[in-house]
Enzyme design. Structure first.
Site, PDB file in Angstrom:
ATOM      1  N   ASP A 124      -1.030  12.966 -16.564  1.00 42.92           N
ATOM      2  CA  ASP A 124       0.563  12.699 -16.066  1.00 42.92           C
ATOM      3  C   ASP A 124       1.217  12.827 -15.207  1.00 42.92           C
ATOM      4  O   ASP A 124       0.702  13.480 -14.596  1.00 42.92           O
ATOM      5  CB  ASP A 124       0.783  14.228 -17.236  1.00 42.92           C
ATOM      6  CG  ASP A 124       0.388  13.866 -19.169  1.00 42.92           C
ATOM      7  OD1 ASP A 124      -0.071  12.747 -19.773  1.00 42.92           O
ATOM      8  OD2 ASP A 124       0.909  15.176 -19.358  1.00 42.92           O
TER       9      ASP A 124
ATOM     10  N   LYS B  16      -2.020  13.860 -25.949  1.00 44.82           N
ATOM     11  CA  LYS B  16      -2.062  14.768 -26.575  1.00 44.82           C
ATOM     12  C   LYS B  16      -3.627  15.449 -27.113  1.00 44.82           C
ATOM     13  O   LYS B  16      -3.919  15.801 -28.197  1.00 44.82           O
ATOM     14  CB  LYS B  16      -1.801  13.981 -27.449  1.00 44.82           C
ATOM     15  CG  LYS B  16       0.159  14.105 -27.511  1.00 44.82           C
ATOM     16  CD  LYS B  16       0.599  13.440 -28.811  1.00 44.82           C
ATOM     17  CE  LYS B  16       1.167  12.564 -27.839  1.00 44.82           C
ATOM     18  NZ  LYS B  16       2.420  13.259 -27.403  1.00 44.82           N
TER      19      LYS B  16
ATOM     20  N   THR C  33       6.650  21.641 -36.695  1.00 46.45           N
ATOM     21  CA  THR C  33       7.054  22.205 -35.820  1.00 46.45           C
ATOM     22  C   THR C  33       8.957  21.771 -35.844  1.00 46.45           C
ATOM     23  O   THR C  33       9.295  20.693 -35.425  1.00 46.45           O
ATOM     24  CB  THR C  33       7.079  22.269 -34.458  1.00 46.45           C
ATOM     25  OG1 THR C  33       6.231  20.548 -34.303  1.00 46.45           O
ATOM     26  CG2 THR C  33       5.018  22.430 -34.600  1.00 46.45           C
TER      27      THR C  33
ATOM     28  N   ASP D  70       8.715  24.262 -19.316  1.00 46.48           N
ATOM     29  CA  ASP D  70       8.727  22.325 -19.084  1.00 46.48           C
ATOM     30  C   ASP D  70       7.804  22.688 -20.724  1.00 46.48           C
ATOM     31  O   ASP D  70       7.263  23.219 -20.844  1.00 46.48           O
ATOM     32  CB  ASP D  70       7.731  21.879 -18.414  1.00 46.48           C
ATOM     33  CG  ASP D  70       7.000  20.616 -18.668  1.00 46.48           C
ATOM     34  OD1 ASP D  70       7.018  20.275 -19.629  1.00 46.48           O
ATOM     35  OD2 ASP D  70       6.380  19.786 -18.006  1.00 46.48           O
TER      36      ASP D  70
ATOM     37  N   ASP E  18       1.210  20.554 -29.036  1.00 44.10           N
ATOM     38  CA  ASP E  18      -0.360  19.996 -28.550  1.00 44.10           C
ATOM     39  C   ASP E  18      -0.963  21.800 -28.626  1.00 44.10           C
ATOM     40  O   ASP E  18      -2.068  22.423 -29.392  1.00 44.10           O
ATOM     41  CB  ASP E  18      -0.630  19.488 -27.453  1.00 44.10           C
ATOM     42  CG  ASP E  18      -0.412  18.198 -27.323  1.00 44.10           C
ATOM     43  OD1 ASP E  18      -0.266  17.195 -28.541  1.00 44.10           O
ATOM     44  OD2 ASP E  18       0.167  17.263 -26.572  1.00 44.10           O
TER      45      ASP E  18
END
Ligand code: RIB
Length: 292
Positions: free
Chosen positions: A12, A39, A211, A237, A243
């Site tokens: 990332d 993920k 969620t 963040d 996850d």
């Protein structure tokens, strides 16, 4: 019972920005950092930090060595991760001043799964073992079909939601972990309050965890339904919050704990994750979650 996560491993590239850049706009980033993510990898790290022995399967590229090292450092079994030629899967992530993000994904090594490797990996697992999946690797439909034939318990986080999922026989999935956007894409229902019912209508044998950001989370199956509030924290963040939730929820289920406890533990874990930067770097340990 063994747990296998067949999923993505990403690098990332995270840019801190005032606001998410708009079409045609150029803005400067205040800071850039590189984090391990994906993920799949995030969920394996979350399962491991929650105390679950987990095997991760997938593929890394020539620049993906640090992802293998991170898995090993966290006790994730990496024997089923192949090395491939070319670049690893990676993302470009913008995180704005409120901790909200947007993610641009490049598949790279994650899109190089082969049916031969899938067959070889699954041959080490049997009926009752759990297979955790997301939608960042190719051959997802094949993975679901072969795992179902073996009698594995299939868990699907259909993220990111795209047309490839239409090729998957989702009636073979036991647990779905979805956010409200994915639930809308799956059912056409935009009201999160009605989404669990619509999901159950579409897949009557499924167990659903929804969620809903600041509105908390819901669990629903054909017999029971529960709601869980979020734990409010200062969001730095939100990357990998879902996850983290997935890993800690599944860990509690694997321990045979009641659903409300699993939701509560997952909500605590994801609250800690959003209060820290990065993806897998932000995932707490089980001790941190218990002390939260
Ligand atoms: O869920 C968060 C993850 O999504 C990030 O780590 C990024 O790699 C993307 O896959």
């Amino acid at each position: 019972m063994k747990v296998l996560n067949f999923g993505s491993l990403n690098i990332d590239y995270v840019y801190t920005v005032d606001h998410i850049v708009r079409g045609g706009e150029t803005i400067s980033s205040e800071k850039t950092e590189t984090f391990p993510g994906g993920k799949g990898l995030n969920q394996s790290i979350a399962l491991a930090r929650a105390g679950v022995p987990v095997y991760h399967a997938g593929a890394v590229g020539e620049d993906g060595e640090m992802l293998l090292e991170l898995c090993r450092a966290n006790g994730v079994d990496t024997r089923f991760i192949r090395r491939t030629e070319g670049r690893n899967g990676h993302t470009v992530i913008q995180v704005d001043r409120n901790g909200q993000n947007c993610i641009l994904l490049f598949g790279g090594s994650n899109q190089k799964q082969t049916k031969e490797h899938i067959d070889e990996v699954l041959s080490h697992f049997e009926a009752g073992d759990m297979l955790v999946l997301q939608n960042e690797v190719n051959h997802l439909d094949y993975l679901i079909d072969r795992a179902w034939e073996r009698g594995m318990v299939i868990v699907l986080n259909p993220s990111p939601f795209d047309d490839k999922l239409k090729a998957c026989d989702m009636t073979k999935v036991a647990y779905f972990l979805v956010n409200e956007v994915e639930a809308e894409q799956m059912t056409g229902e935009s009201d999160p309050g009605k989404q669990p019912e619509r999901l159950l209508e579409a897949y009557p044998g499924g167990k659903f965890v929804l969620t809903m950001g600041s509105r908390g989370s819901m669990y629903k199956d054909s017999l029971q339904e529960f709601h869980q509030d979020i734990y409010k924290v200062n969001a730095v963040d939100t990357t990998a919050a879902g996850d983290t939730f997935t890993g800690f929820f599944l860990a509690a289920i694997l321990e045979g704990r009641p659903i409300p406890e699993a939701l509560d533990e997952a909500a605590r874990a994801s609250a800690i994750a959003v209060s820290r930067p990065g993806a897998s770097s932000s995932i707490p340990t089980v001790e941190e979650v218990k002390n939260f």
